[in-house]
Design an enzyme around this catalytic site. Structure first.
Site, short mmCIF file in Angstrom:
data_model
loop_
_atom_site.label_atom_id
_atom_site.label_comp_id
_atom_site.label_asym_id
_atom_site.label_seq_id
_atom_site.Cartn_x
_atom_site.Cartn_y
_atom_site.Cartn_z
N TRP A 126 0.83 -1.22 0.00
CA TRP A 126 0.00 0.00 0.00
C TRP A 126 0.86 1.27 0.00
CZ3 TRP A 126 -4.34 -1.18 4.18
CH2 TRP A 126 -5.09 -2.28 3.74
N GLU A 165 12.22 1.97 -3.54
CA GLU A 165 11.96 3.31 -2.99
C GLU A 165 12.77 3.54 -1.71
OE1 GLU A 165 7.69 2.98 -3.00
OE2 GLU A 165 7.72 3.03 -5.19
N GLU A 188 11.33 -6.24 -9.14
CA GLU A 188 10.60 -5.02 -9.50
C GLU A 188 11.52 -4.09 -10.28
OE1 GLU A 188 7.09 -4.44 -6.54
OE2 GLU A 188 8.82 -3.34 -5.83
N GLY A 221 4.97 2.22 -10.84
CA GLY A 221 4.12 3.41 -10.84
C GLY A 221 4.15 4.19 -12.14
N SER A 263 3.61 -1.91 -12.13
CA SER A 263 2.42 -1.64 -12.96
C SER A 263 1.63 -2.91 -13.31
CB SER A 263 2.80 -0.87 -14.22
OG SER A 263 3.40 0.37 -13.87
N GLY A 284 1.46 -2.42 -6.28
CA GLY A 284 1.38 -1.10 -5.66
C GLY A 284 0.01 -0.49 -5.90
N GLY A 285 -0.07 0.39 -6.89
CA GLY A 285 -1.30 1.14 -7.17
C GLY A 285 -2.56 0.30 -7.21
P1 13P Z 1 2.99 -0.26 -8.90
O1 13P Z 1 2.17 -1.52 -8.96
O2 13P Z 1 2.20 0.92 -8.44
O3 13P Z 1 3.76 -0.03 -10.16
O4 13P Z 1 4.08 -0.48 -7.73
C1 13P Z 1 4.81 -1.64 -7.71
C2 13P Z 1 5.55 -1.71 -6.42
O5 13P Z 1 6.47 -0.94 -6.19
C3 13P Z 1 5.12 -2.70 -5.43
O6 13P Z 1 6.03 -2.81 -4.40
#
Ligand code: 13P
Length: 250
Positions: A10, A98, A168, A174, A213, A234-235
């Site tokens: 999240w 991140e 990833e 994102g 994504s 993520g999103g």
């Molecule tokens: P998104 O699915 O938003 O691209 O993010 C992936 C992510 O960093 C999951 O840890």
């Protein structure tokens, strides 16, 4: 048979009450998805106990997004692995790009975080992946190999049995830009080879998740690949319907 996992990261989203609603939505819709899929939600620290409550009685598991490198003590603002374990977490995401990028996490820090996770019975979801420049230079294999060698290779065989890897690619996080299913398979197979060079046949049991994504419309194609065992989302994990829809990709 390797575990199939769909884990939601999240990140720094939702207020506690929204997180509880999201978790309840996942629990409510979970039965429409194959029992063979293991769902995990990794909520912000502040909501962990409330989300744990919302998940009670379901098979959806709880994770945190980080933990401290130390066990306890004078580390203002840090949250220990024992604290998140006490709130019901079974998993902890470690080494997310991140955190490497914005908070300067290095292999040295991550080794200590992994130790803390295992000491408290948590299963790390260890993230690896290259940035765009590294991909364009053809260095993605070397980058992932190094991120694994410097951290995962320090685990004992016992610890390695309780590990999830997430690949990833930073350029896909994102951005709406996903790795193709073939690109994912190519590097997942390579990562498994690297793991096997150290841990032998146990590498066949290690779930390797794709992240970047991932959404209901592309999950099926990616999850169909032999070395892709699910996703770190993520999103699309912020909407129960989309998160569950990704699980239907198996
Ligand atoms: P998104 O699915 O938003 O691209 O993010 C992936 C992510 O960093 C999951 O840890």
């Amino acid at each position: 048979m390797r575990k199939k996992i769909v884990a939601g990261n999240w990140k720094m989203n939702t207020l506690p009450a929204e997180g509880v609603e999201l978790a309840k939505g996942v629990v409510a819709g979970r039965k429409e998805v194959c029992e063979c899929v293991n769902f995990i939600v990794c909520a912000p620290f502040t909501h962990l106990s409330m989300v744990a409550e919302a998940l009670k009685g379901s098979d959806v598991e709880l994770g945190a997004q980080n933990c401290a490198a130390e066990a306890k003590g004078a580390y203002t603002g840090e949250v220990s692995a024992s604290m998140i374990a006490a709130l019901g977490c079974k998993y902890v995401i470690l080494g997310h790009s991140e955190r490497r990028q914005y908070y300067g996490e290095t292999s040295e820090t991550l080794n200590r975080k992994m130790e803390q996770a295992y000491a408290n019975g948590l299963t790390p979801i260890y993230c690896v992946g290259e940035n765009l420049e590294e991909r364009e230079a053809g260095n993605h294999f070397a980058v992932c190999k190094q991120q694994i060698e410097e951290v995962v290779f320090n685990l004992t065989e016992e610890q390695f049995k309780n590990l999830v890897i997430a690949y990833e690619p930073v350029w896909a996080i994102g951005t709406g830009k996903t790795a193709t299913a073939d690109q994912a398979q190519e590097i997942h197979a390579y990562i498994r080879e690297v793991l096997a060079s150290k841990f032998g046949a146990a590498a066949d049991e290690c779930p390797i998740l794709y992240g970047g994504s991932c959404k209901p419309s592309n999950a099926q194609e990616i999850f169909a690949k032999a070395d892709v065992d699910g996703g770190l989302i993520g999103g699309a994990a912020l909407k129960a319907e989309d998160f569950l829809g990704i699980g239907k990709g198996f």
